[in-house]
Design a protein around this motif. Structure first.
Motif, PDB file in Angstrom:
ATOM      1  N   SER A  31       0.827  -1.215   0.000  1.00  9.44           N
ATOM      2  CA  SER A  31       0.000   0.000   0.000  1.00  9.44           C
ATOM      3  C   SER A  31       0.859   1.263   0.000  1.00  9.44           C
ATOM      4  CB  SER A  31      -0.974   0.006   1.178  1.00  9.44           C
ATOM      5  OG  SER A  31      -0.285   0.026   2.403  1.00  9.44           O
ATOM      6  N   GLN A  32       1.998   1.236   0.691  1.00  8.35           N
ATOM      7  CA  GLN A  32       2.905   2.390   0.651  1.00  8.35           C
ATOM      8  C   GLN A  32       3.482   2.557  -0.747  1.00  8.35           C
ATOM      9  OE1 GLN A  32       5.507   1.101   3.834  1.00  8.35           O
ATOM     10  NE2 GLN A  32       4.831   2.801   5.127  1.00  8.35           N
ATOM     11  N   TYR A  33       3.912   1.462  -1.349  1.00 14.60           N
ATOM     12  CA  TYR A  33       4.494   1.536  -2.688  1.00 14.60           C
ATOM     13  C   TYR A  33       3.460   2.039  -3.698  1.00 14.60           C
ATOM     14  CZ  TYR A  33       6.743   0.368  -7.045  1.00 14.60           C
ATOM     15  OH  TYR A  33       7.274   0.456  -8.306  1.00 14.60           O
ATOM     16  N   ASP A  34       2.253   1.523  -3.630  1.00 19.20           N
ATOM     17  CA  ASP A  34       1.197   1.947  -4.558  1.00 19.20           C
ATOM     18  C   ASP A  34       0.854   3.420  -4.407  1.00 19.20           C
ATOM     19  OD1 ASP A  34       1.035  -0.607  -5.606  1.00 19.20           O
ATOM     20  OD2 ASP A  34      -0.733  -1.167  -4.417  1.00 19.20           O
ATOM     21  N   GLY A  35       1.037   3.981  -3.195  1.00 21.96           N
ATOM     22  CA  GLY A  35       0.693   5.371  -2.948  1.00 21.96           C
ATOM     23  C   GLY A  35       1.807   6.368  -3.200  1.00 21.96           C
ATOM     24  N   LEU A  36       2.989   5.908  -3.591  1.00 24.68           N
ATOM     25  CA  LEU A  36       4.115   6.827  -3.803  1.00 24.68           C
ATOM     26  C   LEU A  36       3.806   7.831  -4.905  1.00 24.68           C
ATOM     27  CD1 LEU A  36       7.184   4.412  -3.749  1.00 24.68           C
ATOM     28  CD2 LEU A  36       6.610   6.128  -2.032  1.00 24.68           C
ATOM     29  N   ARG A  37       3.914   9.091  -4.585  1.00 26.69           N
ATOM     30  CA  ARG A  37       3.688  10.140  -5.575  1.00 26.69           C
ATOM     31  C   ARG A  37       4.806  10.143  -6.618  1.00 26.69           C
ATOM     32  NH1 ARG A  37       1.792  15.757  -3.546  1.00 26.69           N
ATOM     33  NH2 ARG A  37       0.072  14.371  -3.179  1.00 26.69           N
ATOM     34  N   TYR A  38       6.024   9.846  -6.208  1.00 30.09           N
ATOM     35  CA  TYR A  38       7.180   9.887  -7.118  1.00 30.09           C
ATOM     36  C   TYR A  38       7.674   8.474  -7.428  1.00 30.09           C
ATOM     37  CZ  TYR A  38       6.949  14.737  -5.742  1.00 30.09           C
ATOM     38  OH  TYR A  38       6.513  16.018  -5.505  1.00 30.09           O
ATOM     39  N   ARG A  39       6.750   7.550  -7.603  1.00 33.88           N
ATOM     40  CA  ARG A  39       7.091   6.138  -7.816  1.00 33.88           C
ATOM     41  C   ARG A  39       8.031   5.937  -9.004  1.00 33.88           C
ATOM     42  NH1 ARG A  39       2.375   1.863  -8.280  1.00 33.88           N
ATOM     43  NH2 ARG A  39       1.410   3.861  -8.619  1.00 33.88           N
ATOM     44  N   LEU A  40       7.915   6.746 -10.040  1.00 31.28           N
ATOM     45  CA  LEU A  40       8.782   6.592 -11.216  1.00 31.28           C
ATOM     46  C   LEU A  40      10.238   6.910 -10.923  1.00 31.28           C
ATOM     47  CD1 LEU A  40       6.449   8.013 -14.009  1.00 31.28           C
ATOM     48  CD2 LEU A  40       6.878   5.624 -13.395  1.00 31.28           C
ATOM     49  N   GLN A  41      10.514   7.547  -9.791  1.00 34.56           N
ATOM     50  CA  GLN A  41      11.884   7.854  -9.405  1.00 34.56           C
ATOM     51  C   GLN A  41      12.512   6.736  -8.571  1.00 34.56           C
ATOM     52  OE1 GLN A  41      12.052  11.728  -7.593  1.00 34.56           O
ATOM     53  NE2 GLN A  41      11.076  12.703  -9.339  1.00 34.56           N
ATOM     54  N   PHE A  42      11.732   5.697  -8.283  1.00 33.71           N
ATOM     55  CA  PHE A  42      12.217   4.557  -7.510  1.00 33.71           C
ATOM     56  C   PHE A  42      12.446   3.365  -8.430  1.00 33.71           C
ATOM     57  CE2 PHE A  42      10.105   7.059  -4.280  1.00 33.71           C
ATOM     58  CZ  PHE A  42      10.857   6.851  -3.140  1.00 33.71           C
ATOM     59  N   ASP A  43      13.392   2.538  -8.058  1.00 29.27           N
ATOM     60  CA  ASP A  43      13.711   1.311  -8.780  1.00 29.27           C
ATOM     61  C   ASP A  43      13.495   0.144  -7.816  1.00 29.27           C
ATOM     62  OD1 ASP A  43      14.535   0.071 -11.072  1.00 29.27           O
ATOM     63  OD2 ASP A  43      16.666   0.411 -10.743  1.00 29.27           O
ATOM     64  N   ILE A  44      12.685  -0.844  -8.198  1.00 25.52           N
ATOM     65  CA  ILE A  44      12.458  -2.003  -7.329  1.00 25.52           C
ATOM     66  C   ILE A  44      13.685  -2.899  -7.389  1.00 25.52           C
ATOM     67  CG2 ILE A  44      11.054  -4.049  -6.919  1.00 25.52           C
ATOM     68  CD1 ILE A  44       8.708  -2.572  -8.214  1.00 25.52           C
ATOM     69  N   LYS A  45      14.316  -3.123  -6.250  1.00 27.60           N
ATOM     70  CA  LYS A  45      15.493  -3.989  -6.158  1.00 27.60           C
ATOM     71  C   LYS A  45      15.111  -5.418  -5.842  1.00 27.60           C
ATOM     72  CE  LYS A  45      18.456  -0.929  -7.130  1.00 27.60           C
ATOM     73  NZ  LYS A  45      19.136  -1.035  -8.406  1.00 27.60           N
ATOM     74  N   ASP A  46      14.038  -5.593  -5.067  1.00 25.59           N
ATOM     75  CA  ASP A  46      13.576  -6.932  -4.721  1.00 25.59           C
ATOM     76  C   ASP A  46      12.134  -6.833  -4.259  1.00 25.59           C
ATOM     77  OD1 ASP A  46      13.629  -9.663  -4.344  1.00 25.59           O
ATOM     78  OD2 ASP A  46      15.084  -9.628  -2.723  1.00 25.59           O
ATOM     79  N   LEU A  47      11.434  -7.935  -4.354  1.00 21.71           N
ATOM     80  CA  LEU A  47      10.062  -8.027  -3.885  1.00 21.71           C
ATOM     81  C   LEU A  47       9.964  -9.275  -3.015  1.00 21.71           C
ATOM     82  CD1 LEU A  47       7.074  -7.260  -3.865  1.00 21.71           C
ATOM     83  CD2 LEU A  47       6.828  -8.443  -6.048  1.00 21.71           C
ATOM     84  N   ILE A  48       9.610  -9.064  -1.767  1.00 20.13           N
ATOM     85  CA  ILE A  48       9.472 -10.173  -0.828  1.00 20.13           C
ATOM     86  C   ILE A  48       8.002 -10.568  -0.795  1.00 20.13           C
ATOM     87  CG2 ILE A  48       9.711 -10.868   1.589  1.00 20.13           C
ATOM     88  CD1 ILE A  48      11.982  -8.750   1.740  1.00 20.13           C
ATOM     89  N   LYS A  49       7.752 -11.866  -0.904  1.00 22.55           N
ATOM     90  CA  LYS A  49       6.381 -12.364  -0.942  1.00 22.55           C
ATOM     91  C   LYS A  49       6.077 -13.205   0.292  1.00 22.55           C
ATOM     92  CE  LYS A  49       5.777 -12.267  -5.906  1.00 22.55           C
ATOM     93  NZ  LYS A  49       4.523 -11.580  -6.103  1.00 22.55           N
ATOM     94  N   TYR A  50       4.803 -13.225   0.646  1.00 20.89           N
ATOM     95  CA  TYR A  50       4.320 -14.108   1.699  1.00 20.89           C
ATOM     96  C   TYR A  50       4.275 -15.535   1.156  1.00 20.89           C
ATOM     97  CZ  TYR A  50       2.785 -10.051   4.433  1.00 20.89           C
ATOM     98  OH  TYR A  50       2.749  -8.891   5.158  1.00 20.89           O
ATOM     99  N   PRO A  51       4.197 -16.532   2.037  1.00 20.14           N
ATOM    100  CA  PRO A  51       4.126 -17.922   1.574  1.00 20.14           C
ATOM    101  C   PRO A  51       2.975 -18.198   0.598  1.00 20.14           C
ATOM    102  CG  PRO A  51       4.606 -17.896   3.911  1.00 20.14           C
ATOM    103  CD  PRO A  51       4.319 -16.474   3.503  1.00 20.14           C
ATOM    104  N   ASP A  52       1.888 -17.425   0.700  1.00 23.55           N
ATOM    105  CA  ASP A  52       0.762 -17.636  -0.215  1.00 23.55           C
ATOM    106  C   ASP A  52       0.972 -16.985  -1.585  1.00 23.55           C
ATOM    107  OD1 ASP A  52       0.312 -14.907   0.145  1.00 23.55           O
ATOM    108  OD2 ASP A  52      -1.649 -15.142   1.068  1.00 23.55           O
ATOM    109  N   GLY A  53       2.127 -16.311  -1.764  1.00 21.94           N
ATOM    110  CA  GLY A  53       2.457 -15.699  -3.050  1.00 21.94           C
ATOM    111  C   GLY A  53       2.083 -14.237  -3.173  1.00 21.94           C
ATOM    112  N   SER A  54       1.368 -13.681  -2.216  1.00 24.07           N
ATOM    113  CA  SER A  54       1.017 -12.265  -2.281  1.00 24.07           C
ATOM    114  C   SER A  54       2.219 -11.404  -1.883  1.00 24.07           C
ATOM    115  CB  SER A  54      -0.190 -11.961  -1.390  1.00 24.07           C
ATOM    116  OG  SER A  54       0.104 -12.233  -0.041  1.00 24.07           O
TER     117      SER A  54
END
Length: 66
Positions: A31-54
């Motif tokens: 929810s924080q990532y989705d709400g970033l006003r300047y999201r295009l200035q960020f680069d995703i380095k990794d995405l951690i998922k829950y065991p259910d895949g979300s």
């Protein structure tokens, strides 16, 4: 709860309106990532998922000029 220790900070950063600081790794909830006003200035380095895949946490940094 500690607000920071060493080079780690846990509060006092507004994820919606703040621009990314260089050389800082941010750990954001979906929810924080989705709400970033300047999201295009960020680069995703990794995405951690829950065991259910979300999505659990986004690890993001400032985009570097190429």
């Amino acid at each position: 709860m500690a607000e920071s220790f060493g080079k780690f900070q846990f509060s006092n950063w507004d994820p919606i309106d703040s621009r990314p600081d260089p050389y800082v790794l941010y750990v954001l909830t979906p929810s924080q990532y989705d709400g970033l006003r300047y999201r295009l200035q960020f680069d995703i380095k990794d995405l951690i998922k829950y065991p259910d895949g979300s999505d659990a946490y986004f690890l993001v940094e400032t985009k570097q000029d190429e």
